[in-house]
Write a protein that holds these residues in place. Structure first.
Motif, short mmCIF file in Angstrom:
data_model
loop_
_atom_site.label_atom_id
_atom_site.label_comp_id
_atom_site.label_asym_id
_atom_site.label_seq_id
_atom_site.Cartn_x
_atom_site.Cartn_y
_atom_site.Cartn_z
N ALA A 63 -0.93 1.05 -21.55
CA ALA A 63 -1.47 2.09 -20.67
C ALA A 63 -2.93 2.37 -21.01
O ALA A 63 -3.77 2.57 -20.12
CB ALA A 63 -0.63 3.36 -20.81
N PHE A 64 -3.23 2.38 -22.30
CA PHE A 64 -4.63 2.61 -22.72
C PHE A 64 -5.52 1.51 -22.16
O PHE A 64 -6.59 1.79 -21.59
CB PHE A 64 -4.73 2.65 -24.24
CG PHE A 64 -6.13 2.92 -24.74
CD1 PHE A 64 -6.56 4.22 -24.98
CD2 PHE A 64 -7.02 1.88 -24.94
CE1 PHE A 64 -7.85 4.47 -25.40
CE2 PHE A 64 -8.31 2.11 -25.38
CZ PHE A 64 -8.73 3.42 -25.61
N ARG A 65 -5.12 0.25 -22.31
CA ARG A 65 -5.95 -0.85 -21.83
C ARG A 65 -6.15 -0.79 -20.31
O ARG A 65 -7.25 -1.04 -19.81
CB ARG A 65 -5.33 -2.19 -22.24
CG ARG A 65 -5.48 -2.50 -23.73
CD ARG A 65 -5.21 -3.97 -24.02
NE ARG A 65 -3.84 -4.34 -23.68
CZ ARG A 65 -2.82 -4.26 -24.52
NH1 ARG A 65 -3.01 -3.78 -25.76
NH2 ARG A 65 -1.60 -4.62 -24.15
N ARG A 66 -5.07 -0.43 -19.57
CA ARG A 66 -5.19 -0.38 -18.11
C ARG A 66 -6.12 0.74 -17.66
O ARG A 66 -6.96 0.53 -16.78
CB ARG A 66 -3.80 -0.20 -17.49
CG ARG A 66 -2.95 -1.46 -17.56
CD ARG A 66 -1.58 -1.26 -16.98
NE ARG A 66 -0.77 -2.48 -17.08
CZ ARG A 66 0.49 -2.57 -16.72
NH1 ARG A 66 1.13 -1.50 -16.25
NH2 ARG A 66 1.15 -3.71 -16.85
N TYR A 67 -5.95 1.90 -18.25
CA TYR A 67 -6.82 3.02 -17.84
C TYR A 67 -8.25 2.77 -18.31
O TYR A 67 -9.21 3.11 -17.62
CB TYR A 67 -6.29 4.34 -18.38
CG TYR A 67 -6.96 5.54 -17.74
CD1 TYR A 67 -6.78 5.79 -16.38
CD2 TYR A 67 -7.77 6.39 -18.47
CE1 TYR A 67 -7.39 6.88 -15.78
CE2 TYR A 67 -8.38 7.48 -17.88
CZ TYR A 67 -8.20 7.72 -16.53
OH TYR A 67 -8.82 8.79 -15.92
N ALA A 68 -8.41 2.17 -19.49
CA ALA A 68 -9.75 1.84 -19.98
C ALA A 68 -10.43 0.85 -19.05
O ALA A 68 -11.62 0.96 -18.76
CB ALA A 68 -9.66 1.27 -21.39
N ALA A 69 -9.66 -0.13 -18.55
CA ALA A 69 -10.23 -1.10 -17.60
C ALA A 69 -10.61 -0.40 -16.30
O ALA A 69 -11.64 -0.71 -15.70
CB ALA A 69 -9.23 -2.22 -17.34
#
Length: 337
Positions: A63-69
């Motif tokens: 979730a962190f990687r997706r929102y960061a992207a």
């Protein structure tokens, strides 16, 4: 039967969607942190380094990687010192790094004798390196902003613990210390300074000598009084710490006659008056000891043979010579050369 099956399928779909929605909500807006952790992102840290620092504490790394992207964090994260704590959401974490919502660090400034030592100490606590800090500590323009000159810029750094952002620039750090310097000089301290007849820079220089002579706060005003007597009578200060500073040998345990002849404007055995600038960062007690120097008629002092950190004071050279011989005998007995 067909209608009933459709209703069950719809209900199951709603339940599934609700579960998926709850899981997504928890992943993005629920607790996204497993444990408290300090994260330092330097100006030269790449995005992979940021993720490596965060990975041990993330509850929902995907979730962190997706929102960061989604927020293009890879190109927009801000260097700094961050503290992540349990209860923070994934969305909150990503926004914290994107907006640079840092947690200040506590920076201790004390126990240094030179600008190089100060720069090195600050570099260990901040993102700036010692070369950048030295440039700021010797910058004439920054010194003028602080109301002084580059020779005395070191003296505006008062020993204390301050809060800074870890990424503070050296120039902004100096400006902040200039504001702290102005706050230090209260009307009461200015009144006491007028009594001494010294400038602010001269107070700091004399305080640095007093501080290097003794760590006994109760004795500092008396030692300051000795030096005030010498200054007012035109007698060389003959302060041993200035010889150590002139030689840049701060581990010297015994000052010999050969040391007294070192050619330096900081050697107060061969130059009258105060040295050009402070020889150390004095404690606040030493500064106030100069401002509240003891009025007496002592001209000399010498460390006591008891090696208890205190000194014997004398009004005449004969008294002082007797005290000095007693101290020298003890140095010899202890084989201090």
């Amino acid at each position: 039967m067909k209608r009933r099956n459709i209703i069950w399928i719809l209900c199951a779909l709603v339940v599934v969607l609700a579960i998926v929605g709850l899981l997504l909500w928890r992943a993005f807006y629920g607790n996204g942190v497993q444990s408290e952790r300090e994260i330092f992102i330097g100006s030269r840290t790449d995005y992979a380094g940021v993720l490596d620092s965060l990975r041990p504490t993330l509850r929902h790394p995907r979730a962190f990687r997706r929102y960061a992207a989604h927020l293009d964090l890879e190109r927009t994260y801000k260097p700094g010192h961050y503290v992540v704590r349990p209860g923070m959401s994934t969305v909150g974490l990503v926004r914290m790094f994107k907006l640079g919502m840092q947690t200040p660090v506590r920076v201790s400034i004390n126990n240094v004798r030179t600008r190089a030592q100060l720069a090195a100490k600050l570099a260990r606590q901040l993102d700036a390196d010692s070369v950048q800090l030295m440039e700021a500590l010797t910058d004439p323009a920054l010194a003028r902003e602080a109301g002084t000159d580059s020779l005395h810029l070191f003296s505006i750094f008062l020993p204390d613990t301050y809060e800074f952002y870890w990424t503070v620039t050296p120039a902004d750090l100096v400006r902040r210390m200039g504001r702290e310097w102005e706050r230090f000089w209260t009307p009461e301290r200015e009144r006491l300074r007028d009594r001494t007849g010294l400038s602010r820079a001269e107070v700091m220089t004399l305080a640095s000598i007093v501080y290097e002579e003794t760590r006994k706060a109760d004795e500092m005003p008396r030692i300051a009084g000795v030096y005030m007597n010498r200054l007012r009578r035109g007698i060389p200060l003959q302060a041993d710490p200035t010889v150590k500073y002139a030689m840049q040998d701060f581990g010297l345990r015994r000052i010999l006659y050969k040391h007294l002849r070192v050619d330096s404007p900081y050697n107060t055995y061969i130059n009258k008056g105060l040295p050009p600038s402070a020889i150390a960062m004095p404690s606040l007690q030493a500064i106030d000891a100069v401002l509240r120097f003891e009025v007496h008629d002592y001209i000399f002092f010498c460390a006591r043979p008891a090696f208890d950190g205190y000194h014997n004071f004398a009004r005449t050279l004969a008294e002082h010579n007797a005290n000095a011989r007693a101290y020298a005998r003890e140095l010899n007995r202890r084989n201090i050369r």
